[in-house]
Enzyme design. Sequence first.
Site, mmCIF file in Angstrom:
data_model
loop_
_atom_site.group_PDB
_atom_site.id
_atom_site.type_symbol
_atom_site.label_atom_id
_atom_site.label_comp_id
_atom_site.label_asym_id
_atom_site.label_seq_id
_atom_site.Cartn_x
_atom_site.Cartn_y
_atom_site.Cartn_z
ATOM 1 N N TYR A 102 7.061 22.784 16.963
ATOM 2 C CA TYR A 102 7.100 21.343 17.232
ATOM 3 C C TYR A 102 7.153 20.525 15.945
ATOM 4 C CZ TYR A 102 5.134 16.718 18.298
ATOM 5 O OH TYR A 102 4.897 15.372 18.360
ATOM 6 N N LYS A 125 10.294 18.409 14.233
ATOM 7 C CA LYS A 125 10.134 16.959 14.047
ATOM 8 C C LYS A 125 10.359 16.583 12.575
ATOM 9 C CE LYS A 125 9.090 14.140 16.600
ATOM 10 N NZ LYS A 125 9.969 13.240 17.408
#
Length: 504
Positions: free
Chosen positions: A240, A244
Amino acid sequence: MIGELDSDVVVRYFRGKSILITGSTGFLGKVLVEKILRVQPDVKKLFLLIRAADVESAKQRLENKVTGREIFQILKEKHGNGFESFIQEKVCPLPGDVMYENLGLGPAKLRELCKEIDIIVNGAATTNFYERYDVAFDTNVMGAKHICEFAKRCSNLKMLLHVSTAYVAGEQEGIVLEKPFHLGETLREGTHLDIESELNLIKETRRELKANPCSEKAERRTMKELGLKRAREFGWPNTYVFTKAMGEMLLGHLRGDLPVVIVRPSIITSILNEPLPGWMEGIRTIDSFIVGYAKQALSIFLVDLDLIMDVIPGDMVVNGMMVAMAAHSEEQAQQLSIYHLTSSTRQPAPYAVLAESLQRYFLHNPPRSGGKKNSGEPVQPPSRMRFFRTLPRFRAYMAINFRLPLEVLRLLNIAVCGAFSRRHDELSRKYRYVMHIAELYAPYSLFKGCFDDSNTARLRAAMMANNNGQDRKYDGFGFDPKCIDWDDYFYRVHIPGVIKYLCD
């Protein structure tokens, strides 16, 4: 340079604006949509990019996943029978997805939007720490690229606001600055990140999986493990935050002279004030502790109670986003603006505050058997939670108290010709799950960094300048965590919200 702002300036700013919002079906997206419609009903149009096959499906998802939720209750009461017509006038669902070029929109709609859009808010993301690498890359990396390309085609665009996460910092210690990532930058010395190579690696892995067919489960595991491997190769703890960070890099690299603001919230928690205190959706990092405790499933946690827990209520995040939009719209400066919407510097709260609030709350409000609010008999929660400050200690405890008994059960099962197979498999799955979750959450529950918020402080100062320095929480756009009593917030607002919205 940020000029003086106040709530009236911010509200006026959104009048007559057409805004494209991605990620509106997520928790933060709903809070943003509701807030804009409530404080500025004269907004021209909210275009919500919704993952759907066609317009009708998008409308259905809008009603089911966004405007039909509890958070819109105040708006419904305000407009009464006219609520549906108000939504139809102000909100336009667009079937599409950031993972596609042109956001998956047809040529005619694309031309229309490029002329009309004033502001873009990119909140679309997959937030699963252990997501498939291809899925996370498509949304968090390619999505940022596609949004930027679309934004540059919008002739009247005032600004693009991108929602990231403070934890793109990985597992840094000390003060984490509000600074951008440069293309190719990593968190591990001696490494260089080539985003194009990562995309090619994903494509090659997909080709290999197609050439050597396996079960859907095996394919999913392969892609998940690839994401974790690549993240850790470059110094990030999970897929994640790795993806990002790459999304931020592409935005910074491709934006040209486009006014871009990146907001980096920390762990987003339930609404503090408006419109519905305690309301939330989706289990966040700290909520897994609360839910597990409420359901009598967990009494041991991997967390250092002396470390700072950086959380920020969802309504404060949205307030900060809206103020940043008003402050930076049509900005001519070439710099990329980054804001940490966090609390560890301004109003630090150690994990001990949550632990104490949690035990006190359940002492006064015993959980029900099964974890449901109105079902089962009240049960006394474990009298004492056990906390482990390091991953090795946690692993050792689990090995002695769970893995060793599992091995004994395995041998016993062999001796009795598989009579305990089902029980062994069930306990084995639970053990692996707890260990997996502990290792995924360790970068947060054992995080030793502190997020600098100097840029955010200047934004708050601009809001306070026209209000004689008074706290802005009273005028509807407060985003200063200094006003939060964390013990009161957890006991009175957040924990009851978790029980009501996540346990039922």
